[in-house]
Design a protein around this motif. Structure first.
Motif, PDB file in Angstrom:
ATOM      1  N   ARG B 115      57.984  51.746  84.403  1.00  0.00           N
ATOM      2  CA  ARG B 115      58.688  52.305  85.560  1.00  0.00           C
ATOM      3  C   ARG B 115      59.776  53.278  85.146  1.00  0.00           C
ATOM      4  O   ARG B 115      59.910  54.365  85.701  1.00  0.00           O
ATOM      5  N   THR B 116      60.568  52.868  84.155  1.00  0.00           N
ATOM      6  CA  THR B 116      61.636  53.732  83.682  1.00  0.00           C
ATOM      7  C   THR B 116      61.058  55.036  83.157  1.00  0.00           C
ATOM      8  O   THR B 116      61.575  56.123  83.424  1.00  0.00           O
ATOM      9  N   LEU B 195      69.636  49.022  77.263  1.00  0.00           N
ATOM     10  CA  LEU B 195      69.738  48.925  78.721  1.00  0.00           C
ATOM     11  C   LEU B 195      68.406  48.531  79.348  1.00  0.00           C
ATOM     12  O   LEU B 195      68.365  47.738  80.277  1.00  0.00           O
ATOM     13  N   VAL B 196      67.319  49.107  78.841  1.00  0.00           N
ATOM     14  CA  VAL B 196      66.004  48.785  79.404  1.00  0.00           C
ATOM     15  C   VAL B 196      65.687  47.304  79.197  1.00  0.00           C
ATOM     16  O   VAL B 196      65.187  46.635  80.101  1.00  0.00           O
ATOM     17  N   ARG B 199      67.744  45.384  81.627  1.00  0.00           N
ATOM     18  CA  ARG B 199      67.244  45.639  82.971  1.00  0.00           C
ATOM     19  C   ARG B 199      65.997  44.776  83.207  1.00  0.00           C
ATOM     20  O   ARG B 199      65.820  44.191  84.278  1.00  0.00           O
ATOM     21  N   GLU B 215      73.712  42.375  82.538  1.00  0.00           N
ATOM     22  CA  GLU B 215      73.316  43.782  82.608  1.00  0.00           C
ATOM     23  C   GLU B 215      74.534  44.667  82.853  1.00  0.00           C
ATOM     24  O   GLU B 215      74.691  45.733  82.258  1.00  0.00           O
TER      25      GLU B 215
END
Lengths: 118, 315
Positions: B115-116, B195-196, B199, B215
């Protein structure tokens, strides 16, 4: 020789600035007007179909030659981009790392105080 | 008395609740954001490992004394159809739970990455049509927008830093430099990967308040790390002014106000304040002994569940 990205950009500029759908030939002519080296018709077609695949350009197949138009205006796309950057919550930060987010009015006041103390 | 499943379950509970809450509330991470980031990653990894490990070791108890022989025993019991006779329902349920949790976490990680990546690709396409190249920096793009924004878009095939025309009008030269160095640090240290991962962790456990806190906290530490790197090139005042000016102007422009309602109260906003406070009152670095203790704690967090899982005789 400009890269594909630059070509896509120039083609989009032609479509954005015109009010009606244009054929690949029109686009080629418009591009030739402001560049000393004209582009081959096949190159223009390639760029147009790439843009169509990405969803930026719509093709009308009613009559030949096919005519192309921009799906959304330049301003709409800019708004979409800015919405991506500014909108959304903190999970946006995983997609793009923003320097700083917006602040609420109360916090803006606190920021101003901190600044004047500096 | 089976040691491994009980110890792993206790560790899982500690890592899911009191330890992350303590870390999120602690003040020292502002003095050593890099170390705190390492600790957060160790907590998340060890937490997942002990959660799955507790279920797995308990489920395998009837099949063998440790993880390896238990697995071998379970596979052969399944092969000759005696698994259901040898193990009670509780053990089979634990095995099923371990499998479910493992697959769930893995799928969410993959989904988040996909998705990212898709969001970034679309954004990159828009950028290439709407942005122009920065004459001073070939890897940067300038957007003709009056809103003062700066961000970076990490990518597998090269990353882009983006500045808006509004930002370049708003900021002085040193402040712009601060912004550029801050964004460069994000890209150079691959903060996007961390971060991913967090997330994805949050996405797999949305009902789990600690995942959200984690997060958020990790996002803040990453900003502080990038601030610290920017300070190698500019002074504190320029950076603090840049944060305040960009934050304020974003507010005054009135755009994106509609989004505010959906934004969880005070995430980025608090971050901006916290960063400026940190820059206006520089703190001493942590003592070496404390730093070493933090690194040891992170290593220990990863070692304990690993040992509990693989050392024979503990089950």
């Amino acid at each position: 020789m400009p890269g594909l990205g630059d070509l896509e950009r120039s083609v989009m500029d032609v479509l954005w600035d015109s009010h009606e759908a244009r054929s690949a030939y029109d686009v080629q002519n418009a591009l030739a007007a402001d560049s000393e080296r004209p582009l081959a018709a096949t190159t223009v077609l390639t760029v147009l179909s790439r843009l169509e695949k990405k969803g930026f350009v719509r093709r009308e197949r009613v009559e030949r030659p096919h005519r192309y138009s921009a799906v959304a205006s330049r301003e709409d796309h800019m708004a979409e981009l800015m919405h991506e950057v500014l909108g959304g919550a903190d999970d946006r930060q995983a997609v793009l790392a923003r320097f700083v987010g917006q602040v609420s009015p109360a916090e803006a006041e606190a920021l101003r105080k901190l600044l004047s103390a500096n | 008395m089976p040691v491994a499943p009980i110890a792993l379950a206790l560790l899982a509970v500690a890592l899911a609740w009191p330890i992350p809450l303590w870390l999120a509330a602690a003040r020292w991470p502002r003095r050593a954001p890099g170390l705190a980031l390492v600790l957060w990653q160790a907590i998340a990894l060890a937490g997942g490992l002990s959660m799955i490990g507790a279920l797995l070791t308990y489920g395998l108890l009837p099949f063998g004394p440790d993880l390896l022989s238990g697995l071998v025993g379970f596979v052969s019991a399944v092969a000759d159809g005696t698994a259901a006779d040898r193990a009670g329902l509780d053990h089979l349920a634990a095995l099923f739970g371990a499998l479910l949790l493992g697959v769930h976490l893995l799928l969410n990680l993959i989904l988040t990455i996909v998705r990212t990546d898709r969001d970034r690709r679309r954004h990159r396409q828009l950028l290439s049509l709407l942005g122009r190249q920065d004459p001073d920096d070939p890897s940067a793009r300038i957007l003709d927008s009056p809103l003062p924004v700066a961000y970076c878009l990490p990518g597998t095939w090269g990353s882009v830093t983006v500045f808006s025309a509004g930002l370049m009008r708003l900021l002085e030269r040193d402040e712009l430099r601060a912004v550029a160095e801050h964004e460069r640090a994000h890209l150079g240290q691959r903060h996007d990967l961390v971060l991913v991962a967090f997330r994805a962790w949050h996405a797999s456990l949305p009902w789990f308040p600690v995942a959200y806190r984690a997060e958020r906290e990790v996002g803040m530490l990453i900003e502080m790390l990038a601030d610290d790197r920017a300070l190698d090139h500019v002074d504190e005042t320029s950076l603090a002014r840049a944060i305040a000016l960009v934050g304020n102007a974003g507010e005054q422009s009135g755009l994106a106000l509609t989004e505010r309602a959906t934004t969880p109260a005070g995430t980025l906003q608090e971050q901006a304040l916290e960063r400026i406070r940190r820059l206006s009152r520089p703190m001493d670095a942590l003592p070496t002994a404390t730093r070493a203790a933090i690194v040891a704690a992170a290593a220990g967090l990863l070692a304990i569940p690993t040992i509990l899982l693989i050392v024979p005789g503990l089950s």
